[in-house]
Each structure stands twice: as C-alpha cells, then as structure tokens.
Motif scaffolding. Structure first.
Motif, PDB file in Angstrom:
ATOM      1  N   GLU A 232     -49.714 131.341 153.171  1.00 16.15           N
ATOM      2  CA  GLU A 232     -50.854 131.971 152.504  1.00 16.15           C
ATOM      3  C   GLU A 232     -51.914 130.906 152.246  1.00 16.15           C
ATOM      4  N   SER A 233     -53.117 131.174 152.672  1.00 13.42           N
ATOM      5  CA  SER A 233     -54.196 130.200 152.480  1.00 13.42           C
ATOM      6  C   SER A 233     -55.189 130.699 151.431  1.00 13.42           C
ATOM      7  N   ASP A 234     -56.029 129.790 150.987  1.00 10.50           N
ATOM      8  CA  ASP A 234     -57.106 130.128 150.047  1.00 10.50           C
ATOM      9  C   ASP A 234     -56.606 130.730 148.736  1.00 10.50           C
ATOM     10  N   LEU A 235     -55.503 130.182 148.209  1.00  5.06           N
ATOM     11  CA  LEU A 235     -55.078 130.562 146.860  1.00  5.06           C
ATOM     12  C   LEU A 235     -56.083 130.001 145.858  1.00  5.06           C
ATOM     13  N   GLN A 236     -56.328 130.723 144.794  1.00  4.81           N
ATOM     14  CA  GLN A 236     -57.299 130.269 143.800  1.00  4.81           C
ATOM     15  C   GLN A 236     -56.657 129.495 142.660  1.00  4.81           C
ATOM     16  N   LYS A 237     -55.347 129.775 142.397  1.00  4.51           N
ATOM     17  CA  LYS A 237     -54.714 129.148 141.241  1.00  4.51           C
ATOM     18  C   LYS A 237     -53.198 129.139 141.417  1.00  4.51           C
ATOM     19  N   ILE A 238     -52.560 128.062 141.009  1.00  4.50           N
ATOM     20  CA  ILE A 238     -51.092 128.007 140.979  1.00  4.50           C
ATOM     21  C   ILE A 238     -50.649 127.311 139.693  1.00  4.50           C
ATOM     22  N   ILE A 239     -49.400 127.600 139.293  1.00  5.21           N
ATOM     23  CA  ILE A 239     -48.800 126.924 138.135  1.00  5.21           C
ATOM     24  C   ILE A 239     -47.491 126.302 138.603  1.00  5.21           C
ATOM     25  N   ILE A 240     -47.348 125.005 138.405  1.00  3.11           N
ATOM     26  CA  ILE A 240     -46.128 124.290 138.765  1.00  3.11           C
ATOM     27  C   ILE A 240     -45.317 124.055 137.498  1.00  3.11           C
ATOM     28  N   TYR A 241     -44.065 124.537 137.526  1.00  8.12           N
ATOM     29  CA  TYR A 241     -43.167 124.366 136.376  1.00  8.12           C
ATOM     30  C   TYR A 241     -42.289 123.132 136.580  1.00  8.12           C
ATOM     31  N   PRO A 242     -41.630 122.648 135.505  1.00 13.96           N
ATOM     32  CA  PRO A 242     -40.847 121.406 135.591  1.00 13.96           C
ATOM     33  C   PRO A 242     -39.693 121.478 136.588  1.00 13.96           C
ATOM     34  N   ALA A 243     -39.269 120.301 137.029  1.00 16.56           N
ATOM     35  CA  ALA A 243     -38.141 120.195 137.955  1.00 16.56           C
ATOM     36  C   ALA A 243     -36.812 120.072 137.213  1.00 16.56           C
ATOM     37  N   LYS A 244     -36.851 119.982 135.884  1.00 17.25           N
ATOM     38  CA  LYS A 244     -35.641 119.912 135.063  1.00 17.25           C
ATOM     39  C   LYS A 244     -35.821 120.817 133.852  1.00 17.25           C
ATOM     40  N   HIS A 245     -34.688 121.229 133.260  1.00 20.27           N
ATOM     41  CA  HIS A 245     -34.767 122.096 132.096  1.00 20.27           C
ATOM     42  C   HIS A 245     -35.042 121.315 130.814  1.00 20.27           C
ATOM     43  N   PHE A 246     -34.404 120.181 130.627  1.00 21.25           N
ATOM     44  CA  PHE A 246     -34.577 119.412 129.398  1.00 21.25           C
ATOM     45  C   PHE A 246     -35.819 118.538 129.501  1.00 21.25           C
ATOM     46  N   MET A 247     -36.789 118.821 128.670  1.00 25.69           N
ATOM     47  CA  MET A 247     -38.044 118.079 128.686  1.00 25.69           C
ATOM     48  C   MET A 247     -38.331 117.520 127.293  1.00 25.69           C
ATOM     49  N   ALA A 248     -38.922 116.331 127.248  1.00 31.10           N
ATOM     50  CA  ALA A 248     -39.260 115.703 125.975  1.00 31.10           C
ATOM     51  C   ALA A 248     -40.752 115.424 125.924  1.00 31.10           C
ATOM     52  N   ASP A 249     -41.460 116.145 125.090  1.00 27.10           N
ATOM     53  CA  ASP A 249     -42.892 115.938 124.894  1.00 27.10           C
ATOM     54  C   ASP A 249     -43.103 114.568 124.253  1.00 27.10           C
ATOM     55  N   PRO A 250     -43.977 113.708 124.826  1.00 28.27           N
ATOM     56  CA  PRO A 250     -44.213 112.384 124.238  1.00 28.27           C
ATOM     57  C   PRO A 250     -44.594 112.445 122.766  1.00 28.27           C
ATOM     58  N   MET A 293     -35.044 104.461 127.710  1.00 22.90           N
ATOM     59  CA  MET A 293     -35.209 105.216 128.957  1.00 22.90           C
ATOM     60  C   MET A 293     -36.106 106.438 128.741  1.00 22.90           C
ATOM     61  N   ILE A 294     -35.879 107.159 127.657  1.00 22.71           N
ATOM     62  CA  ILE A 294     -36.692 108.348 127.386  1.00 22.71           C
ATOM     63  C   ILE A 294     -38.150 107.953 127.173  1.00 22.71           C
ATOM     64  N   LYS A 295     -38.355 106.837 126.478  1.00 23.26           N
ATOM     65  CA  LYS A 295     -39.712 106.385 126.190  1.00 23.26           C
ATOM     66  C   LYS A 295     -40.435 105.992 127.477  1.00 23.26           C
ATOM     67  N   GLU A 296     -39.724 105.365 128.414  1.00 22.20           N
ATOM     68  CA  GLU A 296     -40.353 104.868 129.634  1.00 22.20           C
ATOM     69  C   GLU A 296     -40.538 105.954 130.694  1.00 22.20           C
ATOM     70  N   VAL A 297     -39.479 106.766 130.930  1.00 28.25           N
ATOM     71  CA  VAL A 297     -39.537 107.727 132.038  1.00 28.25           C
ATOM     72  C   VAL A 297     -39.421 109.184 131.581  1.00 28.25           C
ATOM     73  N   GLY A 298     -39.215 109.402 130.284  1.00 31.32           N
ATOM     74  CA  GLY A 298     -39.151 110.766 129.764  1.00 31.32           C
ATOM     75  C   GLY A 298     -37.830 111.459 129.984  1.00 31.32           C
ATOM     76  N   TYR A 299     -36.843 110.743 130.502  1.00 30.81           N
ATOM     77  CA  TYR A 299     -35.563 111.388 130.801  1.00 30.81           C
ATOM     78  C   TYR A 299     -34.474 110.334 130.860  1.00 30.81           C
ATOM     79  N   VAL A 300     -33.243 110.737 130.509  1.00 30.17           N
ATOM     80  CA  VAL A 300     -32.072 109.880 130.679  1.00 30.17           C
ATOM     81  C   VAL A 300     -30.877 110.786 130.911  1.00 30.17           C
ATOM     82  N   ASN A 301     -29.915 110.327 131.666  1.00 28.52           N
ATOM     83  CA  ASN A 301     -28.699 111.106 131.882  1.00 28.52           C
ATOM     84  C   ASN A 301     -28.018 111.335 130.535  1.00 28.52           C
TER      85      ASN A 301
END
Length: 670
Positions: A232-250, A293-301
């Motif tokens: 599909e070409s000429d889309l006007q808008k898309i929303i990309i959601y996270p690649a992981k479920h656990f997210m930490a807002d800075p 790790m969380i502070k630097e990359v936002g994620y840790v195992n």
C-alpha cells in the motif's frame, strides 16, 4: 463488527445455547455455563455468541496446544477481524530460580519464537487500537505484562508532512526497543537507507518505509519485507507500538529509582542484620547493575521484577495482565470464555502459590528485592473480579462453575453427526484382566481398537507386558514417555500397528481416536482424582467417536462418582437418540485422517533429513556429541535450531522443546 465465516449454520441445540447465553450477557449475568458434549461444536457456539453480541472476547485454555487449535479455528471463523494468540515464552521458557540445596542459580532463559512473539505483541496492540479483537490465550494471560497505560504512552506517530529527520526517527525507534540492523531485516528492527527509514513492527507481517526530505516526512509506504514489493502506497499516517511489553518512561524512572534505592538500602540492612553477608552483597550488586542498565538503555533482563515501581502500584496490588488491557480498552463490554473450565479454573487458581514459592527463594538469598513478589500472576479472586461476563465451557463443568452460574446452564447434548454416547456396563473387578482379554480378542477380530485406563504407571507397564505374553498387541502411554514418542504411539494405534493402548490420566481430555470402540476402566470404584465423576465422564467420552462405542467399568461396588457418571452418560445418550428419531438422523462414525508426523517437514537439511526420517525420540537420541568433530557440531547445531523454530512456528511446541534440549546437549550446556 464481527463477521463470522462458516459454511454451516447453527444446528441441533446450538441455536438455543447461543440465544440463552447471549440473553444472559445482555441481562447482566456474570457467570454462565455452556455444558457441551464432545463433538457438539462448542467452539462454533462461542463464535456465534461473539458475533451475535458484537463484543470483543478473550478465550482462555489450560493447555498451549489446545489454545493453538482454538486460535486456528477462531482465525478461520473471523478472517476479517483481529484474532490473535497469547501464550507464554514460546519455544521454551526457563524461569529465574535458585536451588539452595545445590547452591544453583538458574537465570531466566527464553527463546521466543519470532512468529508467536509477534502474535503476543499483536494481541495488546489490537486490543488498544481496534474494537473487534478476539484473543485466544493460555493461562499466562493472568501474568504481569506491564501497565497498558505506560505501554500506550510509548508510540511513534508518523504523519506525512510532519517535521522529522532520520536521526530523530532513529532515536524514537530505539526508545521503543527497536534494534537498528542494516544486514538482517526482521521483526523489531529498522534500517536506514539514505533518506528513508524501513521499520519492521514487532507485531506485523509487513514493514513500513518512511521517506524523508528537507527534515520532513514525504511519503509512507507499506511493503512486503522479503521481496520489497509495495502493499500500500501513499499512507498518510501510521503508529508504531513498542517491540516489548515492559517499558520504563524516563520521567517515571527518576521517581522509581529513588524508591528502588530506598528499598535496596532497607533490605540490604535486613540481610546483614540476619547474618546473610554474601546475600546482602549479592543483592546490592544486582540491583545497582540493573538500575544502571535501565538508565542507559531503558531495559534489562528481568525488568519485570521492578514493575511495581514503574506502574505506580502499592505493595500487594494486583499486576497488570492481559485482562487489564481489555478493561482499559473496552470497559466492561467484553466477554471471557474459559474453555475446559473443569481444568482451567483450578489451574488459574493454583498459579499464584507456585510463583510465590519460587520468588521466595530468590528473595531470601539476595537475588531479588521483595518487590519481585509483585511481579506475579493474579490471585484467582483478582482475576475473577475483572470480567463482567464469564462463560465456562466444558463437557463436565465442576461444582464451582455450576454453583456460580446459579443454574444458568446452556446444554449442548446433540452431536451433528448423530453419534450417541457409549453403552456402559459394570463387571466384577475380581477377574478383570482375564475378562478384558476375552473382550479384546472379540474386538481385534473385527479390526477395532481398545483403550484401557489404569490407576498407576507401573500397572500400565505390567499390563502391557502381560498382554504381549498373551499375544495381544499392546502399548502403554503415560507421562514418563517422552513427548514426541507419545504422539508417535497414538499414530501407530491408528495405523493398526497395535490394538490396545494402556494409559493413566493421558486418556482423558483431547485424545481424539475414532478407531477406538471399547474403553475399559480398571478399578473404577477407587474414588479419587482419576476416578472422580469428571474424570470418568471424560474417559467415557473417548468411546463417543463412532456408532458402536462401549465402556466397561470393572468394580466391586458402585461409587457416587460412578453412579453420577453413568446417569449423566445415559441422560445424554437418551437425548441424542430422541433427537435423531425426531429429525430422521442416521448416526455416522467420525472419520479423520491420520495426521502427518509431528516433526516431519519438506526441507532437506543435509544429514538431518527430516523429510525422509521418522523424527522420533529414538532418532533424536541417536545424535550424540561424543565422536563429533567441532566441524560436525558447527554444521548440525544450526540445522537443528532451524528445525526447532520451524516446529514452534507450526505450534508443535513439544517437538521444539525436544530439539531445543538436544541442541543444548550438543553445545555442552547440560
């Protein structure tokens, strides 16, 4: 809107069950029961209820394999709607644990199959963005997956004409845990090619191409990731959601970090005061490392063990599960179906205690803060409080569901095939084996197959040996038999390689063998889990696949469970006979082809030719690390890993696990 696609219309007593349950939902009932015999089309009824009420739904199964089958059926019923599949870590999952007796720490290990991980992420995305979501899940849906509010905050919204640069977009995607990969374009990655950025969402089957010029988004295209062809070409808008479920807002992290460090200081002091110096030092190092790790990359195992701080929950508050996503998106306007409720409800009820005992060891020995207790499955009462509408489906609903429904039970006792429930007879247990041999010989002459249920594994094995001595072709099946071999044994029975299958509890739910004409239940009067009324009815159901099915119960007394089971089967039998007579139906035995071997495929993998080789435990066991050169190992391991991923993609989890174990052995990890 939900659009049900099927060549069939509701028939038998399906229409009245659909109408009754739908009316109950509209009347505001919380608990209802769909009592449907095996083969009555309970899944089709569920699909019709969803369409009739036009409500999103969560369907929960106690078993990943059964959940996979339900997902495939629902996907076929609703091809235009958002049907997805939500289970735990897919190829295999080893939870974090500590064993004090051997001083063994087991780090969390998972190998997530890419396709099924996509479906897991797709589930939450569909719920938050669409009003036609159907999710088929295992009981893992009651586990903590992070706040839907926090997850919803982390999006990259891209619109044609908006100001953006490749560096800005790259930074946004990294914050959403997408990896930059210039050489391998796969789910959860992005790549930069001059003035364009290609993104492969973690939850989709296609990619997006964002073209930029003069620091603006000039064009958005959806494309096929492998061939690059435009969808599909000429889309006007898309929303990309996270690649992981656990997210930490800075911003949230700044507050959470202070709380974590305060708790660390307190628990560190408590461990030292208790004389646990090594444990205190271990906790101090572990938590500080995780925070960095969380502070630097936002994620840790293991970030989920800190989820309470990021979610703003108090100690003891329930975790955010898949049901909270439904609640956030739809309020009370969604349905929850619990399939095989007599098994699934107890499983949901027992999840919390098992998780808590494992966490206790990690906390007591300094591997985790006490906040890890709050990264847990929900307690049953927490789970039960969320849905406004619950429908329990089973051929044998338990007393709890029946009591909760207060008599609101929709029955489906009619099979479209007209097959009636088996005849039941009770014979003395004194000479049960000799009598059974006579019955077996009669049926073997007619080409019929027999199932025999025992109370113990030892009895099953001994009886198999005894039958073989008497020239009866018999095999046993129980939980000690390796998973791949179990499937092969069932196939061999259907392919007439033997006549009698002897087992314990594995001969209940989900065993679909149309060739079986006789089910023999030894020691039927020994009350207990294996001879409860639920277990007996389920076991008897294995003989309800053809028009001449029969059940023989060997017992010296008639227990309450036996009487209830016999009366219930007789009631269902009479109901089907009456229906067949009224509608002129001639019963027809079920005919099902023998499925392909669980791990065969079309790909030629060199020395591992899965196309030509009977892939069973004997073959897997024949692959030995000893005697292999480093070159041999380097060649064989990738081939096994490819086959493992392939089996997991096809929802053959048991095969994938068996191959995974062999790979670990070859790598020297065990």
């Amino acid at each position: 809107m939900f659009y049900l696609k099927s060549p069939f219309q509701p028939t038998g007593d399906q229409p009245q069950a659909i109408d009754k349950l739908a009316k109950g939902v509209l009347d505001g009932l919380k608990d209802q029961v769909l009592l449907g015999v095996t083969g009555s089309g309970k899944t089709f009824t569920i699909a019709n209820i969803i369409q009739k009420l036009n409500m999103p739904a969560l369907v929960i199964s106690h078993n990943k394999t059964l959940a996979g089958q339900l997902y495939q059926e629902m996907r076929d019923f609703f091809p235009q709607n958002a049907v997805s599949y939500f289970v735990s870590y897919y190829d295999y999952y080893q939870p974090e644990a500590y064993i004090p007796a051997t001083d063994t720490y087991i780090e969390k290990e998972s190998q997530i199959n890419e396709v099924i991980d996509k479906l897991r992420l797709q589930s939450t995305t569909n719920i938050l963005t669409r009003n036609d979501a159907i999710v088929v899940a295992s009981v893992s849906c009651i586990y903590n997956i992070g706040s839907p509010i926090e997850y919803g905050k982390f999006v990259a919204e891209l619109t044609v004409g908006e100001k953006a640069s490749t560096s800005d977009l790259s930074m946004k995607l990294v914050h959403l845990h997408y990896d930059r990969s210039e050489f391998e374009f796969k789910r959860g990655t992005f790549r930069i090619r001059g003035g364009r950025v290609d993104i492969y969402p973690a939850y989709e089957d296609y990619g997006y191409r964002i073209e930029l010029s003069a620091d603006k988004v000039t064009k958005i295209t959806r494309f096929e990731p492998v061939s690059g062809s435009v969808i599909e070409s000429d889309l006007q808008k898309i929303i990309i959601y996270p690649a992981k479920h656990f997210m930490a807002d800075p911003k949230t992290f700044e507050t959470a970090e202070g709380e974590i460090r305060a708790d660390l200081k307190l628990e560190y002091a408590m461990l030292k005061k208790a004389g646990k110096i090594a444990e205190a030092d271990r906790l101090w190092r572990r938590v500080n490392y995780d925070l960095e790790m969380i502070k630097e990359v936002g994620y840790v195992n293991g970030i989920e063990n800190y989820s309470r701080y990021f979610d703003g929950r108090k100690i003891g508050d329930p975790p955010y599960s898949l049901l909270h996503y439904f609640k956030k998106a739809y309020g009370d306007n969604f349905l929850v179906f619990i399939d095989e409720s007599h098994m699934t409800v107890p499983q949901i009820r027992g999840m919390f205690n098992g998780d808590a005992s494992r966490k206790k060891m990690l906390i007591d020995f300094g591997f985790r803060l006490r906040a890890a207790y709050d990264n847990r499955p929900m307690r049953f009462e927490e789970f039960y409080s969320i849905p406004k509408h619950l429908i329990y489906t089973s051929a044998t609903p338990d007393e709890w569901e029946l009591e909760k429904s207060k008599g609101v039970i929709a029955e489906q006792l009619v099979r479209p095939t007209g097959i009636i429930d088996p005849k039941i007879s009770i014979r003395p247990a004194k000479d049960e084996v000799q009598d059974l041999i006579i019955e077996i010989e009669k049926r073997v002459k007619l080409g019929q197959k027999i199932l025999v249920t025992t109370l113990t594994k030892k009895t099953a094995e001994d009886l198999s040996i005894y039958f073989k001595d008497k020239k009866v072709r018999a095999e046993y099946l129980h939980s000690d038999v390796k998973t791949l071999e179990r499937s092969n044994i069932l196939d061999k029975l259907r392919n007439n390689e033997f006549d009698v299958l002897i087992g314990v509890n594995l001969l209940r739910e989900g065993l679909d063998l149309p060739e079986v004409f006789l089910v023999a239940i030894l020691d039927a009067d020994k009350e207990g889990f294996l001879r409860s009324r639920t277990a007996l009815i389920q076991t008897m159901g294995r003989a309800a696949r053809n028009i001449s099915g029969e059940v023989i119960m060997y017992a010296d007394t008639v227990t309450k469970s036996m009487k209830f089971a016999i009366d219930e089967i007789d009631r269902r039998r009479e109901y089907q006979v009456r229906y067949n007579t009224e509608h002129g139906i001639t019963p027809k035995s079920i005919i099902k082809p023998v499925r392909e071997k669980i791990a065969e495929g079309e790909e030629n993998t060199g020395n591992l030719n899965f196309q030509k080789t009977d892939f069973n435990n004997a073959y897997i066991d024949s692959i030995k690390r000893e005697g292999m050169t480093p070159y041999d190992l380097k060649k064989i391991i990738p081939k096994l890993e490819r086959e493992m991923r392939k089996q997991a993609e096809n929802l053959h989890f048991e095969a994938a696990i068996a191959i995974r174990d062999k790979v670990r052995e070859l790598k020297g990890d065990v």
